[in-house]
Design a protein around this motif. Structure first.
Motif, PDB file in Angstrom:
ATOM      1  N   LEU A 187       0.849  -1.193   0.000  1.00  0.00           N
ATOM      2  CA  LEU A 187       0.000   0.000   0.000  1.00  0.00           C
ATOM      3  C   LEU A 187       0.883   1.241   0.000  1.00  0.00           C
ATOM      4  CD1 LEU A 187      -2.433  -1.340   2.707  1.00  0.00           C
ATOM      5  CD2 LEU A 187      -3.056  -0.897   0.330  1.00  0.00           C
ATOM      6  N   ILE A 188       0.543   2.202  -0.863  1.00  0.00           N
ATOM      7  CA  ILE A 188       1.390   3.366  -1.094  1.00  0.00           C
ATOM      8  C   ILE A 188       0.685   4.636  -0.635  1.00  0.00           C
ATOM      9  CG2 ILE A 188       2.761   4.611  -2.791  1.00  0.00           C
ATOM     10  CD1 ILE A 188       3.452   1.585  -2.424  1.00  0.00           C
ATOM     11  N   GLY A 189       1.379   5.459   0.164  1.00  0.00           N
ATOM     12  CA  GLY A 189       0.812   6.709   0.639  1.00  0.00           C
ATOM     13  C   GLY A 189       1.806   7.855   0.553  1.00  0.00           C
ATOM     14  N   PRO A 190       1.341   9.085   0.794  1.00  0.00           N
ATOM     15  CA  PRO A 190       2.226  10.254   0.744  1.00  0.00           C
ATOM     16  C   PRO A 190       3.291  10.229   1.834  1.00  0.00           C
ATOM     17  CG  PRO A 190      -0.082  10.906   0.555  1.00  0.00           C
ATOM     18  CD  PRO A 190      -0.073   9.463   0.968  1.00  0.00           C
ATOM     19  N   ASP A 191       4.502  10.554   1.457  1.00  0.00           N
ATOM     20  CA  ASP A 191       5.630  10.618   2.386  1.00  0.00           C
ATOM     21  C   ASP A 191       5.734  12.051   2.899  1.00  0.00           C
ATOM     22  OD1 ASP A 191       7.902  10.030   3.812  1.00  0.00           O
ATOM     23  OD2 ASP A 191       9.227   9.923   2.079  1.00  0.00           O
TER      24      ASP A 191
ATOM     25  N   PHE B 101      -5.641   1.062  -7.817  1.00  0.00           N
ATOM     26  CA  PHE B 101      -5.955   2.376  -7.272  1.00  0.00           C
ATOM     27  C   PHE B 101      -7.292   2.366  -6.538  1.00  0.00           C
ATOM     28  CE2 PHE B 101      -3.237   2.905 -10.972  1.00  0.00           C
ATOM     29  CZ  PHE B 101      -2.201   3.650 -10.428  1.00  0.00           C
ATOM     30  N   PRO B 102      -7.442   3.245  -5.537  1.00  0.00           N
ATOM     31  CA  PRO B 102      -8.692   3.303  -4.774  1.00  0.00           C
ATOM     32  C   PRO B 102      -9.748   4.210  -5.397  1.00  0.00           C
ATOM     33  CG  PRO B 102      -7.072   4.732  -3.762  1.00  0.00           C
ATOM     34  CD  PRO B 102      -6.380   4.066  -4.933  1.00  0.00           C
ATOM     35  N   PHE B 103      -9.498   4.684  -6.600  1.00  0.00           N
ATOM     36  CA  PHE B 103     -10.426   5.572  -7.299  1.00  0.00           C
ATOM     37  C   PHE B 103     -10.690   5.025  -8.686  1.00  0.00           C
ATOM     38  CE2 PHE B 103      -6.037   7.151  -7.366  1.00  0.00           C
ATOM     39  CZ  PHE B 103      -5.755   7.083  -8.719  1.00  0.00           C
ATOM     40  N   GLY B 104     -11.525   5.715  -9.439  1.00  0.00           N
ATOM     41  CA  GLY B 104     -11.888   5.250 -10.776  1.00  0.00           C
ATOM     42  C   GLY B 104     -13.289   4.695 -10.784  1.00  0.00           C
ATOM     43  N   ARG B 105     -13.515   3.709 -11.612  1.00  0.00           N
ATOM     44  CA  ARG B 105     -14.855   3.135 -11.759  1.00  0.00           C
ATOM     45  C   ARG B 105     -14.982   1.834 -10.967  1.00  0.00           C
ATOM     46  NH1 ARG B 105     -15.753   3.745 -18.355  1.00  0.00           N
ATOM     47  NH2 ARG B 105     -15.697   6.051 -18.402  1.00  0.00           N
ATOM     48  N   PRO B 106     -16.202   1.516 -10.518  1.00  0.00           N
ATOM     49  CA  PRO B 106     -16.407   0.243  -9.823  1.00  0.00           C
ATOM     50  C   PRO B 106     -16.202  -0.928 -10.786  1.00  0.00           C
ATOM     51  CG  PRO B 106     -18.508   1.380 -10.215  1.00  0.00           C
ATOM     52  CD  PRO B 106     -17.419   2.330 -10.605  1.00  0.00           C
ATOM     53  N   PRO B 107     -15.913  -2.111 -10.252  1.00  0.00           N
ATOM     54  CA  PRO B 107     -15.809  -2.443  -8.823  1.00  0.00           C
ATOM     55  C   PRO B 107     -14.519  -1.899  -8.218  1.00  0.00           C
ATOM     56  CG  PRO B 107     -15.243  -4.358 -10.141  1.00  0.00           C
ATOM     57  CD  PRO B 107     -15.698  -3.300 -11.116  1.00  0.00           C
ATOM     58  N   PHE B 108     -14.623  -1.349  -6.994  1.00  0.00           N
ATOM     59  CA  PHE B 108     -13.474  -0.745  -6.357  1.00  0.00           C
ATOM     60  C   PHE B 108     -12.672  -1.790  -5.586  1.00  0.00           C
ATOM     61  CE2 PHE B 108     -16.621   2.723  -6.655  1.00  0.00           C
ATOM     62  CZ  PHE B 108     -15.886   3.605  -7.440  1.00  0.00           C
ATOM     63  N   ALA B 109     -11.381  -1.626  -5.593  1.00  0.00           N
ATOM     64  CA  ALA B 109     -10.510  -2.527  -4.836  1.00  0.00           C
ATOM     65  C   ALA B 109     -10.747  -2.321  -3.336  1.00  0.00           C
ATOM     66  CB  ALA B 109      -9.048  -2.254  -5.179  1.00  0.00           C
ATOM     67  N   PRO B 110     -10.641  -3.383  -2.536  1.00  0.00           N
ATOM     68  CA  PRO B 110     -10.967  -3.301  -1.102  1.00  0.00           C
ATOM     69  C   PRO B 110      -9.826  -2.720  -0.268  1.00  0.00           C
ATOM     70  CG  PRO B 110     -10.371  -5.546  -1.663  1.00  0.00           C
ATOM     71  CD  PRO B 110     -10.351  -4.769  -2.961  1.00  0.00           C
TER      72      PRO B 110
ATOM     73  N   ALA C 172       0.697   7.817   9.903  1.00  0.00           N
ATOM     74  CA  ALA C 172      -0.074   8.980   9.462  1.00  0.00           C
ATOM     75  C   ALA C 172      -1.257   9.307  10.358  1.00  0.00           C
ATOM     76  CB  ALA C 172      -0.562   8.769   8.031  1.00  0.00           C
ATOM     77  N   GLY C 173      -1.573   8.445  11.318  1.00  0.00           N
ATOM     78  CA  GLY C 173      -2.734   8.698  12.163  1.00  0.00           C
ATOM     79  C   GLY C 173      -4.011   8.726  11.350  1.00  0.00           C
ATOM     80  N   LEU C 174      -4.898   9.666  11.675  1.00  0.00           N
ATOM     81  CA  LEU C 174      -6.160   9.803  10.951  1.00  0.00           C
ATOM     82  C   LEU C 174      -5.997  10.548   9.626  1.00  0.00           C
ATOM     83  CD1 LEU C 174      -8.716  10.536  13.833  1.00  0.00           C
ATOM     84  CD2 LEU C 174      -8.565   8.483  12.417  1.00  0.00           C
ATOM     85  N   MET C 175      -4.778  10.992   9.314  1.00  0.00           N
ATOM     86  CA  MET C 175      -4.510  11.625   8.028  1.00  0.00           C
ATOM     87  C   MET C 175      -4.118  10.602   6.966  1.00  0.00           C
ATOM     88  SD  MET C 175      -5.089  14.834   8.150  1.00  0.00           S
ATOM     89  CE  MET C 175      -5.236  16.205   9.279  1.00  0.00           C
ATOM     90  N   VAL C 176      -4.280   9.331   7.268  1.00  0.00           N
ATOM     91  CA  VAL C 176      -3.854   8.300   6.322  1.00  0.00           C
ATOM     92  C   VAL C 176      -4.654   8.386   5.023  1.00  0.00           C
ATOM     93  CG1 VAL C 176      -5.437   6.579   7.319  1.00  0.00           C
ATOM     94  CG2 VAL C 176      -3.427   5.825   6.026  1.00  0.00           C
ATOM     95  N   SER C 177      -3.951   8.243   3.927  1.00  0.00           N
ATOM     96  CA  SER C 177      -4.590   8.121   2.614  1.00  0.00           C
ATOM     97  C   SER C 177      -3.699   7.220   1.763  1.00  0.00           C
ATOM     98  CB  SER C 177      -4.779   9.483   1.936  1.00  0.00           C
ATOM     99  OG  SER C 177      -3.530  10.073   1.627  1.00  0.00           O
ATOM    100  N   TYR C 178      -4.329   6.518   0.857  1.00  0.00           N
ATOM    101  CA  TYR C 178      -3.594   5.608  -0.015  1.00  0.00           C
ATOM    102  C   TYR C 178      -3.734   6.097  -1.449  1.00  0.00           C
ATOM    103  CZ  TYR C 178      -3.729   2.658   4.118  1.00  0.00           C
ATOM    104  OH  TYR C 178      -3.593   2.177   5.407  1.00  0.00           O
ATOM    105  N   ARG C 179      -2.601   6.306  -2.098  1.00  0.00           N
ATOM    106  CA  ARG C 179      -2.616   6.763  -3.485  1.00  0.00           C
ATOM    107  C   ARG C 179      -2.659   5.592  -4.457  1.00  0.00           C
ATOM    108  NH1 ARG C 179      -5.379  10.086  -3.429  1.00  0.00           N
ATOM    109  NH2 ARG C 179      -5.113  10.039  -5.665  1.00  0.00           N
ATOM    110  N   GLY C 180      -2.390   4.397  -3.965  1.00  0.00           N
ATOM    111  CA  GLY C 180      -2.434   3.220  -4.827  1.00  0.00           C
ATOM    112  C   GLY C 180      -1.807   2.038  -4.123  1.00  0.00           C
ATOM    113  N   ALA C 181      -1.679   0.958  -4.850  1.00  0.00           N
ATOM    114  CA  ALA C 181      -1.043  -0.259  -4.330  1.00  0.00           C
ATOM    115  C   ALA C 181      -0.252  -0.902  -5.449  1.00  0.00           C
ATOM    116  CB  ALA C 181      -2.090  -1.229  -3.786  1.00  0.00           C
ATOM    117  N   LEU C 182       0.797  -1.613  -5.058  1.00  0.00           N
ATOM    118  CA  LEU C 182       1.610  -2.386  -5.992  1.00  0.00           C
ATOM    119  C   LEU C 182       1.366  -3.866  -5.720  1.00  0.00           C
ATOM    120  CD1 LEU C 182       4.977  -0.409  -5.773  1.00  0.00           C
ATOM    121  CD2 LEU C 182       3.395  -0.442  -7.712  1.00  0.00           C
ATOM    122  N   ALA C 183       0.860  -4.565  -6.715  1.00  0.00           N
ATOM    123  CA  ALA C 183       0.623  -6.005  -6.617  1.00  0.00           C
ATOM    124  C   ALA C 183       1.810  -6.714  -7.263  1.00  0.00           C
ATOM    125  CB  ALA C 183      -0.676  -6.382  -7.311  1.00  0.00           C
ATOM    126  N   LEU C 184       2.671  -7.291  -6.446  1.00  0.00           N
ATOM    127  CA  LEU C 184       3.913  -7.904  -6.900  1.00  0.00           C
ATOM    128  C   LEU C 184       3.743  -9.404  -7.073  1.00  0.00           C
ATOM    129  CD1 LEU C 184       6.223  -6.082  -4.348  1.00  0.00           C
ATOM    130  CD2 LEU C 184       5.808  -5.392  -6.709  1.00  0.00           C
TER     131      LEU C 184
END
Length: 214
Positions: free
Chosen positions: A38-42, A85-94, A118-130
């Protein structure tokens, strides 16, 4: 490719690994995934970097989503992985379930995800499926353990509770003149002690609130 190698690639774009796990058949990961990151802002520094990018400057809609697709998508291609990614069109990734599976995020007292960094400021910009299995570090501590839980009383209209999120009440408050949630970010998120140490700047929070309050 090690986890530290991937982290270095992400760091060049002010991104970081916010957790990972080894998916099973029922986890909703792309077929063949051995490790999902899971990838988030640094922070601090993400917003200053992002606002210099062409997606922010070109005046077109959804600049952060477009930037995320370009940057994380490119890294995924370089790693022969798949970007999700957590955005875009459904079906959305969990992503919520993936965050919990990572062992680095938990349901907070107000039910929003809370992250060990990140506490409650957590956000995910995407994920890498390896397609290979990485050795992952042990989970971090839950920041809510031993916390006075100021998030429970921070919302000025009581929209965030352990039982439910009153979205209409939140939206109504954001529409009222002079509220600082729209200008500086959700008060409940800001009240979290772990959020305060994360380093996210108010303009970034204001941007996300403006997207929520369209």
């Amino acid at each position: 490719m090690s986890l530290s190698d991937i982290a270095a690639r992400l760091a060049a774009h002010r991104l970081a690994v916010f957790g990972g796990f080894h998916p099973g058949p029922g986890d909703g990961a792309p077929r063949g995934t051995q490790t999902l990151l899971l990838i988030g802002p640094d922070e601090p520094g993400f917003w200053a970097h992002f606002t210099e990018q062409p997606e922010w400057r070109d005046g077109r809609p959804d600049p952060m989503d477009r930037w995320s697709r370009r940057v994380i998508g490119r890294i995924a291609c370089d790693l022969r992985a798949k970007a999700v990614f957590p955005f875009g069109r459904p079906p959305f990734a969990p992503f919520y379930a993936w965050a919990l599976a990572s062992g680095r995020a938990w349901p907070s007292p107000v039910q929003l995800l809370v992250h060990d960094r990140a506490g409650l400021m957590v956000s995910y910009r995407g994920a890498l499926a390896l397609r290979h299995r990485l050795v992952l570090p042990p989970p971090g501590p839950n920041p809510c353990t031993g916390c006075a839980r100021p998030c429970l009383t921070a919302c000025p209209v009581g929209a965030l509770t352990p039982a439910a999120y009153d979205v209409p009440a939140c939206q109504s408050h954001l529409a009222s003149p002079g509220n600082d949630c729209l200008a500086a970010g959700c008060r409940a998120r800001r009240a979290c002690p772990q959020s305060k140490s994360y380093g996210r700047v108010e303009p970034q929070s204001a941007y996300h609130m403006s997207m929520f309050h369209k």
